[in-house]
Write a protein that holds these residues in place. Structure first.
Motif, PDB file in Angstrom:
ATOM      1  N   ALA A  78       0.853  -1.189   0.000  1.00 46.03           N
ATOM      2  CA  ALA A  78       0.000   0.000   0.000  1.00 46.03           C
ATOM      3  C   ALA A  78       0.887   1.236   0.000  1.00 46.03           C
ATOM      4  N   TYR A  79       0.558   2.187  -0.863  1.00 42.46           N
ATOM      5  CA  TYR A  79       1.356   3.403  -1.016  1.00 42.46           C
ATOM      6  C   TYR A  79       0.486   4.640  -0.798  1.00 42.46           C
ATOM      7  N   VAL A  80       1.103   5.684  -0.269  1.00 38.53           N
ATOM      8  CA  VAL A  80       0.544   7.034  -0.294  1.00 38.53           C
ATOM      9  C   VAL A  80       1.571   7.892  -1.019  1.00 38.53           C
ATOM     10  N   ASP A  81       1.165   8.474  -2.138  1.00 35.78           N
ATOM     11  CA  ASP A  81       2.117   9.143  -3.035  1.00 35.78           C
ATOM     12  C   ASP A  81       3.179   8.113  -3.440  1.00 35.78           C
ATOM     13  N   ASP A  82       4.441   8.411  -3.192  1.00 33.62           N
ATOM     14  CA  ASP A  82       5.514   7.480  -3.551  1.00 33.62           C
ATOM     15  C   ASP A  82       6.040   6.707  -2.347  1.00 33.62           C
ATOM     16  N   THR A  83       5.319   6.771  -1.229  1.00 34.16           N
ATOM     17  CA  THR A  83       5.812   6.185   0.016  1.00 34.16           C
ATOM     18  C   THR A  83       5.080   4.889   0.337  1.00 34.16           C
ATOM     19  N   LEU A  84       5.837   3.838   0.583  1.00 28.44           N
ATOM     20  CA  LEU A  84       5.260   2.570   1.018  1.00 28.44           C
ATOM     21  C   LEU A  84       4.802   2.715   2.465  1.00 28.44           C
ATOM     22  N   VAL A  85       3.504   2.470   2.719  1.00 31.17           N
ATOM     23  CA  VAL A  85       2.968   2.654   4.068  1.00 31.17           C
ATOM     24  C   VAL A  85       2.602   1.334   4.740  1.00 31.17           C
ATOM     25  N   ALA A  86       2.352   0.285   3.954  1.00 29.82           N
ATOM     26  CA  ALA A  86       2.004  -1.012   4.536  1.00 29.82           C
ATOM     27  C   ALA A  86       2.298  -2.111   3.527  1.00 29.82           C
ATOM     28  N   GLN A  87       2.546  -3.314   4.042  1.00 25.62           N
ATOM     29  CA  GLN A  87       2.807  -4.447   3.163  1.00 25.62           C
ATOM     30  C   GLN A  87       2.506  -5.743   3.898  1.00 25.62           C
ATOM     31  N   GLY A  88       2.333  -6.820   3.143  1.00 25.96           N
ATOM     32  CA  GLY A  88       2.059  -8.116   3.741  1.00 25.96           C
ATOM     33  C   GLY A  88       1.914  -9.184   2.679  1.00 25.96           C
ATOM     34  N   GLU A  89       1.800 -10.422   3.128  1.00 25.55           N
ATOM     35  CA  GLU A  89       1.581 -11.559   2.236  1.00 25.55           C
ATOM     36  C   GLU A  89       0.264 -12.221   2.611  1.00 25.55           C
ATOM     37  N   PHE A  90      -0.524 -12.561   1.601  1.00 19.15           N
ATOM     38  CA  PHE A  90      -1.891 -13.027   1.806  1.00 19.15           C
ATOM     39  C   PHE A  90      -2.093 -14.406   1.176  1.00 19.15           C
ATOM     40  N   THR A  91      -2.756 -15.288   1.908  1.00 23.58           N
ATOM     41  CA  THR A  91      -3.153 -16.589   1.374  1.00 23.58           C
ATOM     42  C   THR A  91      -4.672 -16.661   1.420  1.00 23.58           C
ATOM     43  N   ALA A  92      -5.294 -16.926   0.275  1.00 21.41           N
ATOM     44  CA  ALA A  92      -6.754 -16.915   0.190  1.00 21.41           C
ATOM     45  C   ALA A  92      -7.260 -18.170  -0.504  1.00 21.41           C
ATOM     46  N   GLN A  93      -8.492 -18.523  -0.179  1.00 22.92           N
ATOM     47  CA  GLN A  93      -9.149 -19.673  -0.803  1.00 22.92           C
ATOM     48  C   GLN A  93     -10.340 -19.194  -1.617  1.00 22.92           C
ATOM     49  N   ILE A  94     -10.484 -19.750  -2.810  1.00 23.38           N
ATOM     50  CA  ILE A  94     -11.630 -19.432  -3.659  1.00 23.38           C
ATOM     51  C   ILE A  94     -12.719 -20.468  -3.386  1.00 23.38           C
ATOM     52  N   SER A  95     -13.909 -19.993  -3.029  1.00 19.59           N
ATOM     53  CA  SER A  95     -15.014 -20.906  -2.718  1.00 19.59           C
ATOM     54  C   SER A  95     -16.239 -20.521  -3.525  1.00 19.59           C
ATOM     55  N   LYS A  96     -16.947 -21.531  -3.997  1.00 21.00           N
ATOM     56  CA  LYS A  96     -18.172 -21.273  -4.741  1.00 21.00           C
ATOM     57  C   LYS A  96     -19.287 -20.919  -3.771  1.00 21.00           C
ATOM     58  N   ASN A  97     -20.050 -19.900  -4.124  1.00 19.66           N
ATOM     59  CA  ASN A  97     -21.130 -19.455  -3.251  1.00 19.66           C
ATOM     60  C   ASN A  97     -22.239 -20.496  -3.178  1.00 19.66           C
ATOM     61  N   LYS A  98     -22.836 -20.602  -2.006  1.00 19.60           N
ATOM     62  CA  LYS A  98     -23.986 -21.488  -1.848  1.00 19.60           C
ATOM     63  C   LYS A  98     -25.224 -20.772  -2.358  1.00 19.60           C
ATOM     64  N   ILE A  99     -25.953 -21.422  -3.210  1.00 16.46           N
ATOM     65  CA  ILE A  99     -27.151 -20.804  -3.803  1.00 16.46           C
ATOM     66  C   ILE A  99     -28.369 -21.143  -2.955  1.00 16.46           C
TER      67      ILE A  99
END
Length: 220
Positions: A199-220
């Motif tokens: 995440a940046y504001v102007d040219d400055t890095l303000v936050a960072q991280g690594e994310f692991t996510a799962q894709i799930s089909k919605n229940k209808i």
């Protein structure tokens, strides 16, 4: 100079010695250097100063965001298009625009205003955007990247399993424009996506991280 009581192994041994000195001193940069370097009468002091200049230049370049944001350019996805992809709704929809997207990278944006509800209590006299919401905004941007690669994305949702190596570099305050860059670290396998977020504001890095996510089909 050359000592008279020594026999040189090579005719150009002094030059070889200087070359090895230069390579050793440039190793202080601790980065691979791909360049043509011309050295005239080099010495340790000059070599070390040169290494410092390279390191300073690298640090300046490292802090610059790897993209250019043009506010006059029409976004790829506006807030209405984002609402068709993400299930989130205000006040918890934290992405205003998608500037660009590919199979492996997405650039998103949030305008941080004083009207944000969390500023009422965080903090009344010195409003600061909570770090956990910066992470959530990056996660939502990453969700758009993941669903971009799925057929019929409206039938799926992303659920984050793990967040690692989160760092906050600088406060985010009202009036800032947060720009998020999420990049897939590896191809999506078995519905699991791993991303690097910044995440940046102007040219400055303000936050960072690594994310692991799962894709799930919605229940209808």
């Amino acid at each position: 100079g050359i000592l008279n009581n020594l026999t040189l192994y090579y005719p150009n041994e002094p030059a070889r010695h200087k070359l090895l000195d230069l390579l050793g001193d440039l190793a202080l940069v601790v980065k691979r250097i791909k360049a043509k370097i011309f050295a005239i009468r080099p010495g340790h002091s000059a070599n070390i100063e040169f290494a410092k200049k390279i390191s300073e230049y690298y640090q300046r370049q490292k802090k610059k965001p790897p993209f250019v944001y043009d506010p006059s350019k029409k976004p790829l996805l506006d807030i209405n298009a984002i609402k068709k992809v993400l299930p989130h709704r205000p006040p918890f929809l934290l992405v205003d625009k998608i500037i660009s997207i590919s199979d492996t990278e997405v650039i998103g944006l949030k305008n941080v205003t004083m009207n944000e509800p969390f500023f009422t209590g965080h903090f009344p006299e010195e409003p600061v955007m909570p770090g956990v919401l910066q992470v959530e905004a990056m996660a939502q941007t990453g969700g758009i990247l993941i669903l971009h690669n799925v057929e019929h994305p409206e039938d799926y949702s992303t659920y984050f399993l793990k967040i690692d190596n989160v760092k906050f570099k600088k406060k985010v305050v009202p009036g800032d424009t947060l720009i998020f860059r999420l990049e897939l670290i590896s191809p999506v396998r078995r519905g699991i996506a791993i991303m690097k977020g910044e995440a940046y504001v102007d040219d400055t890095l303000v936050a960072q991280g690594e994310f692991t996510a799962q894709i799930s089909k919605n229940k209808i």
